[in-house]
Each structure stands twice: as structure tokens, then as C-alpha cells.
Design an enzyme around this catalytic site. Sequence first.
Site, PDB file in Angstrom:
ATOM      1  N   GLU A  26     121.943   3.783 -28.789  1.00 14.03           N
ATOM      2  CA  GLU A  26     122.886   4.326 -29.761  1.00 14.03           C
ATOM      3  C   GLU A  26     122.666   3.614 -31.078  1.00 14.03           C
ATOM      4  OE1 GLU A  26     126.893   5.204 -27.138  1.00 14.03           O
ATOM      5  OE2 GLU A  26     127.048   3.867 -28.867  1.00 14.03           O
TER       6      GLU A  26
ATOM      7  N   TYR B  74     125.187  11.059 -17.761  1.00 15.84           N
ATOM      8  CA  TYR B  74     125.280  12.079 -16.710  1.00 15.84           C
ATOM      9  C   TYR B  74     124.417  13.279 -17.088  1.00 15.84           C
ATOM     10  CZ  TYR B  74     129.638   9.387 -16.246  1.00 15.84           C
ATOM     11  OH  TYR B  74     130.567   8.386 -16.177  1.00 15.84           O
TER      12      TYR B  74
ATOM     13  N   HIS C 201     129.470  -6.945 -45.443  1.00 11.26           N
ATOM     14  CA  HIS C 201     128.280  -7.765 -45.647  1.00 11.26           C
ATOM     15  C   HIS C 201     127.826  -8.425 -44.350  1.00 11.26           C
ATOM     16  CE1 HIS C 201     128.349  -7.245 -49.895  1.00 11.26           C
ATOM     17  NE2 HIS C 201     129.524  -7.826 -50.033  1.00 11.26           N
TER      18      HIS C 201
ATOM     19  N   ILE D 129     135.237  -1.765 -15.842  1.00 12.91           N
ATOM     20  CA  ILE D 129     135.359  -0.380 -16.286  1.00 12.91           C
ATOM     21  C   ILE D 129     136.360  -0.276 -17.444  1.00 12.91           C
ATOM     22  CG2 ILE D 129     135.912   1.971 -15.542  1.00 12.91           C
ATOM     23  CD1 ILE D 129     133.499   0.575 -14.073  1.00 12.91           C
ATOM     24  N   THR D 130     137.379  -1.108 -17.408  1.00 12.95           N
ATOM     25  CA  THR D 130     138.470  -1.080 -18.393  1.00 12.95           C
ATOM     26  C   THR D 130     137.949  -0.940 -19.825  1.00 12.95           C
ATOM     27  OG1 THR D 130     139.599  -2.634 -16.935  1.00 12.95           O
ATOM     28  CG2 THR D 130     140.531  -2.321 -19.143  1.00 12.95           C
TER      29      THR D 130
ATOM     30  N   GLY E  56     146.328   0.427  -9.014  1.00  8.73           N
ATOM     31  CA  GLY E  56     146.589   1.214 -10.216  1.00  8.73           C
ATOM     32  C   GLY E  56     146.116   2.660 -10.018  1.00  8.73           C
TER      33      GLY E  56
END
Lengths: 290, 290, 380, 380
Positions: free
Chosen positions: B209, B159, B247, B96-97, B18
Site C-alpha cells: 500500500e 481475499y 515534515h 485482530i482488534t 465477546g
Amino acid sequence: MSILINKDTKLIVQGITGRDGGFHTMKMKEYGTSIVAGVSPGKGGREIDGIPIFNTVEQAVKETAANASVIFVPAPFAADAILEASCAGVGLVVTITEGVPVLDIIKVSPVAKRNGTKLIGPNCPGLITPGESLIGILPGNIFKKGNIGLISRSGTLTYEVVNMLTKNGLGQTTCVGIGGDPVAGLYFLELLEMFENDPDTDAVVLIGEIGGDAEEQAAKFIKEKMTKPVVAFIAGQTAPTGKRMGHAGAIISSGSGTAEEKIKALYQANVPVAKEPLEIPGLLKKKLGL
Amino acid sequence: MSILINKDTKLIVQGITGRDGGFHTMKMKEYGTSIVAGVSPGKGGREIDGIPIFNTVEQAVKETAANASVIFVPAPFAADAILEASCAGVGLVVTITEGVPVLDIIKVSPVAKRNGTKLIGPNCPGLITPGESLIGILPGNIFKKGNIGLISRSGTLTYEVVNMLTKNGLGQTTCVGIGGDPVAGLYFLELLEMFENDPDTDAVVLIGEIGGDAEEQAAKFIKEKMTKPVVAFIAGQTAPTGKRMGHAGAIISSGSGTAEEKIKALYQANVPVAKEPLEIPGLLKKKLGL
Amino acid sequence: MKIHEYQARNLFRKYGIPVPDAVVCHSVEEVEKNVPDDGKLKVVKAQVHAGGRGKAGGVKLARTKAEVVENARQILGMDIKGLTVEKVMVADAVNIEKEFYVGLVNDRNSKSVTLMASAEGGVEIEEVAKVSPEKIIKLAIDPLLGLMDFQARAVALQLFGEIMQALAAAAIIKKLYKLYIDTDASLAEINPLVLTPEKEVWAIDGKMNFDDNALFRQPEILKMREVSANEQKEIDANEKGLSYIKLDGNIGCMVNGAGLAMTTMDMIKLYGGEPANFLDIGGSSNPKKVIEAMEILLSDKNVTAVMINIFGGITRCDDVARGLIAALGQIKTEIPIVVRLSGTNAKEGLELLKSTGLPTVNTMREAAQKAIELSKKSKV
Amino acid sequence: MKIHEYQARNLFRKYGIPVPDAVVCHSVEEVEKNVPDDGKLKVVKAQVHAGGRGKAGGVKLARTKAEVVENARQILGMDIKGLTVEKVMVADAVNIEKEFYVGLVNDRNSKSVTLMASAEGGVEIEEVAKVSPEKIIKLAIDPLLGLMDFQARAVALQLFGEIMQALAAAAIIKKLYKLYIDTDASLAEINPLVLTPEKEVWAIDGKMNFDDNALFRQPEILKMREVSANEQKEIDANEKGLSYIKLDGNIGCMVNGAGLAMTTMDMIKLYGGEPANFLDIGGSSNPKKVIEAMEILLSDKNVTAVMINIFGGITRCDDVARGLIAALGQIKTEIPIVVRLSGTNAKEGLELLKSTGLPTVNTMREAAQKAIELSKKSKV
């Protein structure tokens, strides 16, 4: 000693409020099996003949430390009952119910394996360690404590054979009816290994049937791994072969399945095969030097 | 030393033909990653840049003894690619997708566990052990060998942080981008434990996060189990909370998920939380007594 | 992706989960025409993608047809959490003996779909979860086995003591799980699940969200999507490979990478500003994408300054700079823009950007400070 | 349960497996009326539940409509392994470049559905399995994961070198597996799966069997059941709780338990007789069941003697004896009957049976010997 069950076996009955479940619970209790709980959803909290009923197997195990379960629930619900017992950590689950869809058992098998649950059945008469514990629908009165192990794919034929063993003074350590369904739980290989490792078992009777290649595999195992004598009988030697399953059935068990092939494999493993059930006690006595 | 990957890592690229797969294969190879095979059904037998292509992961593993795989195949086929790698015995699978359905990852997880496969991702930038092996789409040039471990839910932010670490002389043992999807493979707990056990890692940077309670769990783990210093940064402190899941989302992560709660939990575990990424190198140096 | 309550109810009904009859109306005229005057107690409910409808006055009981019409008149056009009510659902009201909660959600910790149930259903369920978490039954469902009959039954028996009610509830839970899996849901709730005085079990209010990643294989679900103007903007951005969420501040930002974009917002806030949006342009240096991102960003009239924050990884900063220059050459705006470039080939990139005359900086901190400073002066 | 080839093809088509067009006809008139005269090469195939149709002349190619009609005339009414051909299928013939085999079956050893495939498809597949088992690819399918895409693809790539053909075959294999699981099959075969010179992949001949235990939840499959007279007898017996299979001998037997019933047949053969049937009456002592069993048994005109073989387990022999006495009181027949009772309370049972005047014995061996002796004398 014995295999799989003994006087410390604490049994749950799943489907205890059904007709068959109720009847055989009574019979098992009469025999002396330690039945610690019944499971019947919505009937939790009641008692039947002094046996406490729970809504779920999980509760039953928690309250009673049960380590075995016998299943009498109708066929459409049998697989779910097995899953419930296995997921609750029950180590031995014996399914008496007949008519359970094969794909249900195929789906249940890897779950039982993952949970460390041994399955017996479905469509089987159960198992017995004479004088200690009876799980299933076997007629307890014909069995006698002794040193012979027995594994059978058949029901009534087993009783026939056991009756002769007992009459000939050949008592049993444990007798296991593994059932006749296309896909089932514990089979010859696992049970032969257990008997081989059981110090009180001196010889094993193996009762096979036409179809599949379980007897051929058993013969191979006996030849390579067993030190104890085995005597066999194969039912269906004259049964028509028309009922087989097309090409795929033939391919999957290539060169196996007929009575002749099974008998040949067993002879090659030094296992005498009785021509008729009456011969079994004599063959055993010869092997045991009696 | 390092965690998960090193110079002995032998990588398969699934989806090597790909556009993204091809580009990053080149980049990884340039970095020095040992890429032993590519998988692309129907293209088995060919070679790309000297890398042999196989039809299946099973063949690739058999021929090359590969022990890791990176997946670039499109989202609808990513779960099948993970299953293929896991069932072929690959020990580390990095996906990775992005855009992989959550229920696909949920279905794949127990299979990977059963097969002993560690998963990273999906929707992640991959991981790197500087100077030894790079798996994924990380820009190799900003990393530098050293004694800091890094775990991050974010890509570019990683990074950014690594760039500052490297510029401040703080090299890395291994940096792992765990991805931002709702359900993913290896997460803070497993990776913190690996860094704790890695003799060459002296401190860990944790980049969290908002959403979920992984950072709270990490804080608990650090408090109870870790001896090495950890420095954290939480992205999304000002993000609106409107994007939560009704909820059920609130119930499942009861009392968790906001930046304040995460920061509070981390402070209680004696983990300094940087107000902005620029502060991270300083906090690390302080903890390391530099 | 979210759907309305009435859409969730339609899915419930398709899967055999019992829900009372209801009619959906877009106008008072439709209510007058389509709601039967059958003397049954009815409930009129705003259909918006927002919680807390009851508290906002968006849910009203009606004893007569006239009351239904009057309630619908009040609710239609109402604003609930910034969303205008464009539809109401008029449903048969059910007598309630007891309210239960049943929910399914993807749980990242157990990596499974998790069933949650409680005998304390209704609007206060989140409060129950916080104060008395032991009152919420949680069950992680094995993804390969699915929800097994005995599990659904065991949970239902903990809610309903009586076996027939428990079996009815277990059947509903099983159907909800099947619906959840079949449609790639990320949330499915029945709240309340109701026991009537006649001992029937009904699903009264339903909520479903779906996994955006799986919409490619869920065409029937995708057809149900209804979006507000703001959401449409986000979807349009998505189709261009951009991730955009509008916020209330005045400093627009354009960043490569979601984590960095969130951090950019945090930095603006940290130094006293208010971000106008979240905008992740991904990993490309394509000028077209930058132009599209800029257009979306500037369509927000609150924006008085723009902060472009790029970290070069695999994509080199000089390439990104060329893309920016090409894009900014085409965009005419009075709004001040500050550009921060860092990472691979940052020096070369910043050098190239000098030609644009835009203020350029090296760190996020400087960029945030500069953007805030410029926004105060700009008065656009 | 078995179905005809044309029924399997209908299921294939429903699941998207490509099969050539075909028409099923019950008479030559239907063939004349329904088979299109389109000049395409056709194949006329007998639809019977028996293998080896080709060798028996039940499969014929036809170049013209006239040939189709003539072939159908020959095949309809033909006897194949004791079954009369009542239907033919007339299908478009397909040019064959290469024949493959694909099959799914429940495998007791791996406790899974097992996929088998071979590049050597066609009528000789069983021979291939025996002589060159390495030419058959076998794959045990994980029952919880199902057949995974990569597995179907890997198997197909071993059959078809070219990727587009392999993907077409993999899709067919996946669909066959779905069909298998959805319908509780016990066997599903495509033989041959064909590659045409145009590089298309077609399922030419299909076979499916189903798990009788699962028919309760497969109403659509049950509707397809077509049974011969003998099978009908077996099904009727089944509905009465009896398991009956007709055989070719003259000694009828009635036994409790399947294993014991098979052994009874073996004993009859061992002592020089031929069993007329397999008949398992199960574990009941109910006289009604014994009467029904006896009626089925005696409806076989070949029977010249009957052996009743009962082992008393949970059910006591004296109870069984009372059932037998009640039943035998109602059955009037000249055919000699020998009764063997053993096991629990056998003595009491045999004592009770004395009143019937029937010969009674204690062992199977005696019973078999006696039955054979009586059959030789009886000459019914």
C-alpha cells in the site's frame, strides 16, 4: 589473575570535574590505574592532568576503547550516568555516589542486564586488584597482591580487615566493596562464583551486615557450589532491630536478616565466622593450612 | 510445510466471550483450527462449545500447552492482552482488534521481542495455512492448499487476490494479513525470509500500500537475499498525498512512500508489479514457468 | 488529528517549553482590541491546517500596530490550499541568530518514537533531509526507558556547542517528549527552535498531530478538534462505521475494505475515469449502513455514476445482495449505479440483484469500465 | 521516612483507593468538637510510628460518641514502645466479611518492587508468612513495564473469586503501585483490605514508608514528616554529615564508616560493655565535625566513657589526629575518652595524640576493653 579488573582495565571517570571525582581521579592515577578518559558535558575537548575530557560516554568509548567507568556525579544524576555508560557498551560501571534513590537503581538494573553491563554500587568504595587497577575511593597503600579474594558490604571495615590481612602476609587477588544500599549491583553470589573460577584466588573473605538475606543466600551457594574456603564476618550483631520495614520487610525476607540467622547459615555451610575482625587472618591461615 | 502455523498450532482465543471473538471462534473451529482454550477473566472453569475457559493466559498455557493466541478484546485493552500472552510464553500473538493506540504497540514491541513472541497485527485479518489452521477473520472457503505464499497489508483486497489465485489453480502455503496500522508486528522482511526458507513455498505474492517504506525495504531484501520469485501489487496508486504527516513524516521516510517509488524499487528488484489484481495469477504463472 | 499552531503553542507552554507571547484573533476587530500596541515587532500568522502558509502569504511581519491590523485584514478570509483562514495568531517576533529543527514522530521501522534534530532548521528542513540526510540527527527512543537525560543532552550538544544553551535545548526536547507521550501524539515539531542574539532558546513555530486511535483516552486533546466542512463529513461517516474521503473526480465508489477501496479508485483511474471518493463500508451487510453510505456518496454533486464493489468473505454475497436491495429500494436517484459482487456465494447474490434491474458484473475491471461508460452517458 | 496511618490514608484517598471517612484529633476537646455524632460504629486509633498498637491498647471500637470520647481520652498521651501518643484517628468502622493483605516493598533479591498479597490479611500476616509462606502471593514487578493490568487482575482473582470484587481489588492494587512509584516509597501496605458483607472492597489500615534518598524530589512527602525528639537528633546529626542512632548503653562511640561503627558496637558488647549509640562521622578529618559529633554524643546523659575508633584510609591518621586534637582542645568533659587510630600513618597520628594525655591504643579490641574499664571507674 584476578576478577573484574586488571592492568588491561581502561577506565572512564564520569563526573571528573567535580570535587570528589577530581580528587580520586588523581589518587587512582597515582596508584597506577589506567584512566583513559573523563566525561563532563560541555567540557569535551579539554584535558585534565593529561586525561582527555569528552562530552559523552559514547564518544569517550569510541575514542579510547574504555571498558570500565566510575561514577562520581551527584545522586540525582547518578542513574542517568549509569544508563549512559551501560548504553555506550561499558562492561563494568562502579557507582561511588551515595544517596541514590532506590527506585532509580531498580529502574537501571534491567537495562544494565540487557546491555551486558556489570554494576557495582551505588554507595560503595569501589574495587581493587592490587598492583594492577584501583577503581573508586579505596586507600591503595593498604592492599597487597596475593591469593585472597574479599567481598564486603562495608567501607572502612573493609580497610580494617585488609590492613590486618596485609600485615599478616595475606595478600589479595581482588577486593570488592559492594556497597550498603538496599538494592545494588553485583552481590555475594556473582562475586563468589567469580572467585571460585579465578585460578589465583585460594580463599575468600566475606564481610556481611545485618539486614536482607544476601548472607544466607551466599551460605547456600558456598555449601552447594564452592570448593574454595570462605571466612566471614557479620557486622551489626548488636544493632537494634527497630529499624526494619514493617510487615512487608519481614515477609519478603522471612526468617532472615538477623546476625544470628546469618551466622547460623554460614556455619552450616562450613564457613567460620570471626567474632571480631582480628580473628580473620588466623581463621584464613587455618583454612589454608598455613 | 508452511510458515508460522500448521496443524500442530494450538490456539488460545483472548476475548472469546465477546461478540466478534465468539463468532470467529466458531468460524475458526469450523475450519479445523485447533482451539484449545479461551481466556476471559472471571469466567475461568466454564466451557464454550467444548472449549475450556481460563481466567488468565498463564493458566491456559499451563493446562493446554497452547503456542498461539488470537486477540479480539476491545482496543483499550488490546496491549495488555498482548503483554499477557507474551509474558505467558505464547510464541505467536495475532491481534485482530482495530483502533489500538500506536504508542501501546510501540510499548509492547520490545517486550514481545524480549520474550521471543512473534506479533501479527493489530488491525489485521489474521493468517491461514490452508487445510491446517486459520487464525483470525479470514474467509476460509476461498483458500486452497498449494505452493504460493502471500503477504498483505490489506484485508478484503487479499481475499480478492486469493480468490483469483485459487480459481486459477494457484493454491497457497500460508497467507498472512499483516495489517494496515502505522506500527505493527511481523512485516514484509521477516515474512519474506520465512517464505524463502519454507521448502513448500515456490513463489510469493506481496500486496503493499502507499505510505511508509516497507515495500522499498522489501524490494531491497528481495534483490539481495531472495531466490524465489515475488509478484507484487501496490494499492492506492491514485490516492491523494494530502494525508501525510508533515515534515517529520517526510523526513523519516525520505524519498519513500508514494506508489511510484515503491513500484520503481520493486521493478529494480526484478519483481513484476501488477497494474490490477486480475494480472497477478498470470504474472505468477509466468514466473513459475506454468 | 491535527491542531492549529496556537493550540500546539498552548500545550508547549503548559509543559514549560518557552514560546513568545501571542494573541489569537477571529476578526480584525479582535486584532484591534486584543493585540497590545507595545511597539514590539510582531508576526501575524494564518491558523489553518495546511502547510506552506508562508509561501501562500499567510505569514507577515509587522512593525506597528497599524501594520498588524492591516496584515490581519489581508490574511483573515484568505484561501490556503482550499481552506479559508478563520483565525490569525499575532505573536511577538524574536530576533534570530540561528534556527534549529526538533521533531518527534512515530517510526514504523524502528517501532519507536524517533527524535529528529538538525542545526539547519526553518522552512527548508525537508529539502535538507533529502539532499543532506547526514545533517539530520535521528534517535530511536526506547519505549520502556523513554528519552534519557544523557540522550537529550548528547543531541543538544551536537546542535549547540555551548553547554548552557545545550542544556536549555535538552530540557525543551525532554519536555516535548513528555508532552508527546502524555497526549498520544503522532507528530510533534518545533521548527524553528531559535537561538536569539541574547543566547536564549525559544520555540517559535510548533506543530502537533495526534493518534486518532488514542483520542478515547485524551479528552483534553479531543476538545481542541476543529474541523472543516469536508473533515466534518469524514468524521460523521466515521461515527456511522464508514470511512469516507472526498476526492475531485466524478465516479462515486462504495467498497467493503480499505485496501479494496483504494484498489477500486486505482482501477477507475486505470481505465480513464476519476474517482469521486474513497468509501469503505467495512464488513457488514446491514442495509442501514448501505443507505447511509449512499447518502454521503450522493451528497457530492460531482458524482455522475456509482460503482459498488463488494467482495464476500465471511459475509456472504447473497446476504450483501439482500442488504443492497433493501437499501436501493429506499434510495431514489437518477445517477446510474453498477454493482460488482464476487467471492463467497457471488452467483446467488448476482441472481438476487437481477430484480433491481441494475447492471451487475463479476470483476472489478468490468465494474470500472461500466461505471466510466455510464458516467459519460449520464450527464446528471 | 515513616508517616502516620492517617497520612497514608490521605494519600490513598488522593489516588482513589477507597478508605472510610475519618477525623484526626490532637486532644479530647478536638474529638468532642470534630467527630460527628452520627450513630455509626467508630474505631479510635493511636497515631504513632510504632507497630503493635492494637496489643498495646491503642486501637478501640466505640459504639457511641461518648465511647469515642472516652476511648480517645485513654489513648491520647499513652506510651507505645517509648513513643507518646499525640494524635488519634477516629474512623468509621466497616463490617468485615473477610480480611486480605496487599503490600509493596523494594526487594533487594529481585531488584524490583515486589507485590505481596494474601487472602489471610490482618494482624497475624507475619505469622502467616513464616508458617505458611505458600499463602503469600509474591510478584516481582518489571521496573520498566510497571504493574501490568493482567498481573493485578491475576493476583486479585486469586484473592477474590468473584470477578467484580477482583476487578475492584485489582484497581486498588494498580493505584497503590502508582502511588508507590510517584512518591518513591519503600513500603506500602493495605492491611487489612476488607470485603464487606455488602461486597464492597475497602482499604482499612494503611502504612507507608519512603526512601530517604529520594526525599529531595518529594517535597510533598517531606512536608508530612513528623519526628520524635530522638529522631530529631538523628536528623540534625544527618544534616551535619553525621549518622547517629541513640541506643540504651553507656559507652559512647565515634567512628569513621558505618560498617566499622557497627563493628565497634559489637566489640563493646563482645567484651562486656553496652554501646550508647551508633555514630558514623564519615571520611573527614575536619575538627568542626568531630566537635559536633562529640556534642551529640555527650548530650546522652547515660554515657560514662567514650571510644573513638578511626581507621585511616585515604584520609591519613596524622591528619585525623590533628583534627581530634583541635576538637578535644575545645571540648571540656570529665568523661574518660580512649582513642584508637589505625591504618595509613597511624604511628605518626598516635605520636601526635600523646600531647593530649588521652589513652591511645592500636586495635579495636584494646580500645573496647579500655573503654569498658574506664566506664566502670568513671561514675560520672
